[in-house]
Design a protein around this motif. Sequence first.
Motif, PDB file in Angstrom:
ATOM      1  N   ARG A  89       6.198  -4.111   0.911  1.00 24.54           N
ATOM      2  CA  ARG A  89       6.525  -3.471  -0.208  1.00 24.54           C
ATOM      3  C   ARG A  89       6.492  -4.453  -1.099  1.00 24.54           C
ATOM      4  O   ARG A  89       6.107  -4.159  -2.339  1.00 24.54           O
ATOM      5  CB  ARG A  89       7.986  -2.739  -0.042  1.00 24.54           C
ATOM      6  N   GLU A  90       7.108  -5.461  -1.022  1.00 23.83           N
ATOM      7  CA  GLU A  90       7.608  -6.589  -2.169  1.00 23.83           C
ATOM      8  C   GLU A  90       6.359  -6.889  -2.696  1.00 23.83           C
ATOM      9  O   GLU A  90       5.972  -7.528  -3.812  1.00 23.83           O
ATOM     10  CB  GLU A  90       8.262  -7.733  -1.599  1.00 23.83           C
ATOM     11  N   TYR A  91       5.236  -7.285  -1.724  1.00 20.25           N
ATOM     12  CA  TYR A  91       3.841  -7.903  -2.039  1.00 20.25           C
ATOM     13  C   TYR A  91       3.311  -6.724  -3.263  1.00 20.25           C
ATOM     14  O   TYR A  91       3.076  -7.177  -4.462  1.00 20.25           O
ATOM     15  CB  TYR A  91       2.813  -7.823  -1.021  1.00 20.25           C
ATOM     16  N   PHE A  92       3.326  -5.460  -3.014  1.00 22.36           N
ATOM     17  CA  PHE A  92       2.865  -4.548  -4.026  1.00 22.36           C
ATOM     18  C   PHE A  92       3.500  -4.492  -5.140  1.00 22.36           C
ATOM     19  O   PHE A  92       2.947  -4.478  -6.359  1.00 22.36           O
ATOM     20  CB  PHE A  92       2.586  -3.162  -3.426  1.00 22.36           C
ATOM     21  N   VAL A  93       4.761  -4.458  -5.029  1.00 19.73           N
ATOM     22  CA  VAL A  93       5.636  -4.209  -6.146  1.00 19.73           C
ATOM     23  C   VAL A  93       5.481  -5.471  -7.231  1.00 19.73           C
ATOM     24  O   VAL A  93       5.574  -5.328  -8.504  1.00 19.73           O
ATOM     25  CB  VAL A  93       7.217  -3.964  -5.843  1.00 19.73           C
ATOM     26  N   SER A  94       5.523  -6.834  -6.513  1.00 18.91           N
ATOM     27  CA  SER A  94       5.582  -7.895  -7.293  1.00 18.91           C
ATOM     28  C   SER A  94       4.164  -7.880  -8.021  1.00 18.91           C
ATOM     29  O   SER A  94       4.183  -8.742  -9.016  1.00 18.91           O
ATOM     30  CB  SER A  94       5.946  -9.215  -6.382  1.00 18.91           C
ATOM     31  N   ASN A  95       3.231  -7.439  -7.454  1.00 21.49           N
ATOM     32  CA  ASN A  95       1.693  -7.415  -8.148  1.00 21.49           C
ATOM     33  C   ASN A  95       1.576  -6.239  -9.087  1.00 21.49           C
ATOM     34  O   ASN A  95       0.467  -6.216  -9.615  1.00 21.49           O
ATOM     35  CB  ASN A  95       0.653  -7.594  -6.923  1.00 21.49           C
ATOM     36  N   GLY A  96       2.751  -5.605  -9.488  1.00 23.20           N
ATOM     37  CA  GLY A  96       2.669  -4.695 -10.377  1.00 23.20           C
ATOM     38  C   GLY A  96       2.117  -3.267 -10.057  1.00 23.20           C
ATOM     39  O   GLY A  96       1.675  -2.409 -10.832  1.00 23.20           O
ATOM     40  N   LEU A 385     -14.507   0.999   6.672  1.00 25.91           N
ATOM     41  CA  LEU A 385     -13.078   0.757   6.711  1.00 25.91           C
ATOM     42  C   LEU A 385     -12.246   2.173   6.215  1.00 25.91           C
ATOM     43  O   LEU A 385     -12.594   2.522   5.213  1.00 25.91           O
ATOM     44  CB  LEU A 385     -12.552  -0.576   6.404  1.00 25.91           C
ATOM     45  N   ASN A 386     -11.324   2.461   7.055  1.00 24.29           N
ATOM     46  CA  ASN A 386     -10.409   3.556   6.658  1.00 24.29           C
ATOM     47  C   ASN A 386      -9.531   3.090   5.275  1.00 24.29           C
ATOM     48  O   ASN A 386      -9.618   1.915   4.951  1.00 24.29           O
ATOM     49  CB  ASN A 386      -9.404   3.973   7.562  1.00 24.29           C
ATOM     50  N   ASN A 387      -8.790   4.190   4.681  1.00 24.83           N
ATOM     51  CA  ASN A 387      -8.056   3.602   3.405  1.00 24.83           C
ATOM     52  C   ASN A 387      -6.563   4.573   3.834  1.00 24.83           C
ATOM     53  O   ASN A 387      -6.120   5.126   2.878  1.00 24.83           O
ATOM     54  CB  ASN A 387      -8.397   4.322   2.109  1.00 24.83           C
ATOM     55  N   ARG A 388      -6.239   4.599   5.080  1.00 20.35           N
ATOM     56  CA  ARG A 388      -5.020   5.304   5.491  1.00 20.35           C
ATOM     57  C   ARG A 388      -3.807   4.567   4.847  1.00 20.35           C
ATOM     58  O   ARG A 388      -2.747   5.390   4.436  1.00 20.35           O
ATOM     59  CB  ARG A 388      -4.887   5.006   7.001  1.00 20.35           C
ATOM     60  N   ALA A 389      -3.480   3.127   4.507  1.00 23.66           N
ATOM     61  CA  ALA A 389      -2.550   2.824   3.859  1.00 23.66           C
ATOM     62  C   ALA A 389      -2.229   3.469   2.430  1.00 23.66           C
ATOM     63  O   ALA A 389      -1.225   3.871   2.190  1.00 23.66           O
ATOM     64  CB  ALA A 389      -2.474   1.254   3.632  1.00 23.66           C
ATOM     65  N   GLY A 390      -3.468   3.599   1.975  1.00 27.14           N
ATOM     66  CA  GLY A 390      -3.378   4.196   0.483  1.00 27.14           C
ATOM     67  C   GLY A 390      -3.452   5.687   0.479  1.00 27.14           C
ATOM     68  O   GLY A 390      -2.561   6.094  -0.758  1.00 27.14           O
ATOM     69  N   THR A 391      -3.425   6.158   1.470  1.00 30.87           N
ATOM     70  CA  THR A 391      -3.185   7.978   1.455  1.00 30.87           C
ATOM     71  C   THR A 391      -2.165   8.215   2.182  1.00 30.87           C
ATOM     72  O   THR A 391      -1.420   9.343   2.036  1.00 30.87           O
ATOM     73  CB  THR A 391      -4.420   8.447   2.038  1.00 30.87           C
ATOM     74  N   GLY A 392      -1.343   7.366   2.913  1.00 27.68           N
ATOM     75  CA  GLY A 392      -0.394   7.782   3.952  1.00 27.68           C
ATOM     76  C   GLY A 392       1.029   6.961   3.510  1.00 27.68           C
ATOM     77  O   GLY A 392       2.033   7.699   3.738  1.00 27.68           O
ATOM     78  N   PHE A 393       1.112   5.717   3.030  1.00 27.36           N
ATOM     79  CA  PHE A 393       2.281   4.941   2.830  1.00 27.36           C
ATOM     80  C   PHE A 393       2.488   5.284   1.372  1.00 27.36           C
ATOM     81  O   PHE A 393       1.761   5.591   0.459  1.00 27.36           O
ATOM     82  CB  PHE A 393       1.929   3.536   3.003  1.00 27.36           C
ATOM     83  N   ASN A 394       3.684   4.650   1.092  1.00 27.57           N
ATOM     84  CA  ASN A 394       4.314   4.719  -0.011  1.00 27.57           C
ATOM     85  C   ASN A 394       5.344   3.520  -0.225  1.00 27.57           C
ATOM     86  O   ASN A 394       5.485   2.790   0.330  1.00 27.57           O
ATOM     87  CB  ASN A 394       5.016   6.090  -0.703  1.00 27.57           C
ATOM     88  N   LEU A 395       5.678   3.272  -1.814  1.00 25.23           N
ATOM     89  CA  LEU A 395       6.560   2.192  -1.985  1.00 25.23           C
ATOM     90  C   LEU A 395       7.958   2.489  -2.295  1.00 25.23           C
ATOM     91  O   LEU A 395       8.611   1.716  -2.893  1.00 25.23           O
ATOM     92  CB  LEU A 395       5.997   1.440  -3.063  1.00 25.23           C
ATOM     93  N   THR A 396       8.278   3.701  -1.787  1.00 28.20           N
ATOM     94  CA  THR A 396       9.637   4.411  -2.086  1.00 28.20           C
ATOM     95  C   THR A 396      10.692   3.447  -1.024  1.00 28.20           C
ATOM     96  O   THR A 396      10.648   3.774  -0.022  1.00 28.20           O
ATOM     97  CB  THR A 396       9.699   5.783  -1.990  1.00 28.20           C
ATOM     98  N   LYS A 397      11.422   2.758  -1.932  1.00 29.50           N
ATOM     99  CA  LYS A 397      12.418   1.993  -0.704  1.00 29.50           C
ATOM    100  C   LYS A 397      13.341   2.973   0.016  1.00 29.50           C
ATOM    101  O   LYS A 397      13.821   4.006  -0.426  1.00 29.50           O
ATOM    102  CB  LYS A 397      13.289   1.110  -1.495  1.00 29.50           C
TER     103      LYS A 397
END
Length: 540
Positions: A89-96, A385-397
Motif C-alpha cells: 500500500r505504501e508503494y502506491f500511496v507514496s507514488n501518488g 497478463l491479468n489486471n486482477r490487482a487493479g480490479t480487486g484490490f484497494n488502498l483503504t487501510k
Amino acid sequence: MKVMHRGVVMSKRGMVCSAHPLSSWVGADVLNKGGNAMDATIAMALATGVVLPDMCGLGGDAFMLYYEGKTGKVYAINGSGGAPANATREYFVSNGYKRIPGTGMLSTTVPGAVGVYFKSLSLFGSMEFKDLASYAIKYAEEGIPVSQKVHRHMRIELEKLRAFQSTAKIFLKNGEPYKPGEILKNPDYANSLKTICKQGEDSFYKGELAHKILDYSKSHGGLYEASDFAAYKPVLCEPIKTEYRGYTVYQTPPVSQGVIVLEELNILEGYDLKSIGADCADSIHLMVESKKLAFADRIKYFGDPDFVKNPIKGVLSKEYADALRKRIDINNANFKNLDVCPYDYDGDTTSMVAVDKWGNAVSFIHSISASFGCGEVIEGTGILLNNRAGTGFNLTKGHPNCIAPGKKTMHTLNTWLITKNGKLKWVGNTPGGDNQPQWNMQLIVNLIDFEMNVQEAVEAPKWIDVQSTNPLDGWDGKTELRIESRISEEVINELKKKGHKVVLLEPYGASGASQVIEVNDDGVMFGGSDPRADGCAIGI
C-alpha cells in the motif's frame, strides 16, 4: 413473455457446455476419445485462451469444482495468484496513486491458471497436458475467425490495445480491430504452449516463460520478482455449501465470492418463491433485496484467508439468514445503511462445464479480469497478463482487500454444483464479474423453485442490480435495477412502485454466458447454454 431459441441438448455418454462453439467441440472430442470430464475441461480452457483471448489465457486465474462420480465427493481448487512482494500500500500511496492502476504492469497479480491446469489433471485427469493443449496450439498457429463478441471488445478496448506495442501487433490489424470473421493468429502463444508441453508448469513459474515475464516486468515498470512466481501453488480446498430446499449447493470458498451465492439462497429459502411465480415483481424484488444484503457482507468481511478471518460459518448459518430476512420489506426497496458494492466490477471472464459417462463433473471458470486484462502482452510469448490487482484490490487501510505483498484479492470468479442425496443433479456457472453471484442465484432459483428445464433457465429474463453512480465520483447509496425488457410492463411498474430505479435492457441485453448440465436418475444429461453468448452444449 417467454421466448425459446434453443432446444435442450441431451446425451447419455457425456456432455460439455462453453461460451464458444470451437471450445465446446474440443471438449466433446476429448470425451469421444475416451477422456474424462477433467480432461475435456482443461482442453476447453486451453482452447478458450485462443478463441476468447479477451477474457482468459495463460496469464489469468482459474477456479473449479470437481464432483467425483464414484464417491460423490466434491473438491475445490483455488487458482488465484497473490500480489507481488513489492506491491505494498505504501508503494502506491507514496507514488501518488489514489487507486491501483487498471492497466499496465502495476495492475497484475501472479497468474494462477497454469498451475490449476496441471494440478487438476494430476488429481483428476487421465490424459497428458500436451495432448489436451494440441487443439489450442493448432488454433493459435492456423488462426481462428474473430467472433462478434471478441470484435466488440477489441473496439471497446481499442485505446488499451493501441497503448502497448506488443499487444497491438497481435490483436489489432493495421491499428484497427479485426472484423468479425477475419483470421487472428498468435504463433507466439502457440510456442508458449509448446514450451509448457515440453517443460511442464515449471517453465511458467521458474523456467523459460517465467524469465521472459520477469524481464518484461522489470523493463515496463512492474513489481514482479522471481520469488513471486516460484512460490505460487494452486490450493486444493474444501468447497463451501448450504442446503436449499432439499438440495446441497456447493460453491468455491474465499477468496472466491461463492459464499455470496449461498448467502443469497439462505435468505430466499424463507420465501415461497414457487407460489409467487417467476418473472413476478415480488419474486424479483425479494431476490434483489437478498442480493443487496449478501453483497454488503462480501465487502465488510471477506478476503484472503491467509490475511483475513472469513466468518463463513456465521454468515452461512440459517439463523443469520433469518435475521437478515427481517430487514427485507416486501413492499419497499431498501437503500439505507447498505454498503452494497463500493468497488463495483464488471469483468470479462469465461466458464465451462463438463460431465462424463462415469458421472464425474467439473464446473470451471478462468479469467484475465477485465477485457484484455492489463493490456500488456509479454513480448515474444503472446501471453496477455491479468489486471486482477487493479480490479480487486484497494488502498483503504484496514479493508479486507487492501493490497499487501503475496495477498490474494477477493475474487469475482465462482463456480457451483448441486447434489441431492449425494448424487449430482446440476453443474453450472456464468462469467460476469459482480454479476456472477446475481445470475448464478437467478439460475439456481429458476431450476429449483420455478422448475424450469436447463435451457429455459438460462434463457429466462435476467436482471442485475448495480450502483447508480460511479464509486469514484461518490456513490449516492442507490442502485439501478437493470432488467431485460421481456419482463411485462405491469411487473416493471410494480417494481417502480416498490422504489426500484428500473432501467430496461434489450430483450437479451443483460450479457453473461450461463452454462448448465443436469443429470437425471437414469444418467441422462441435459445441457443448456446461454443464447447471450456464442457457445453451445454438445453431447456425445
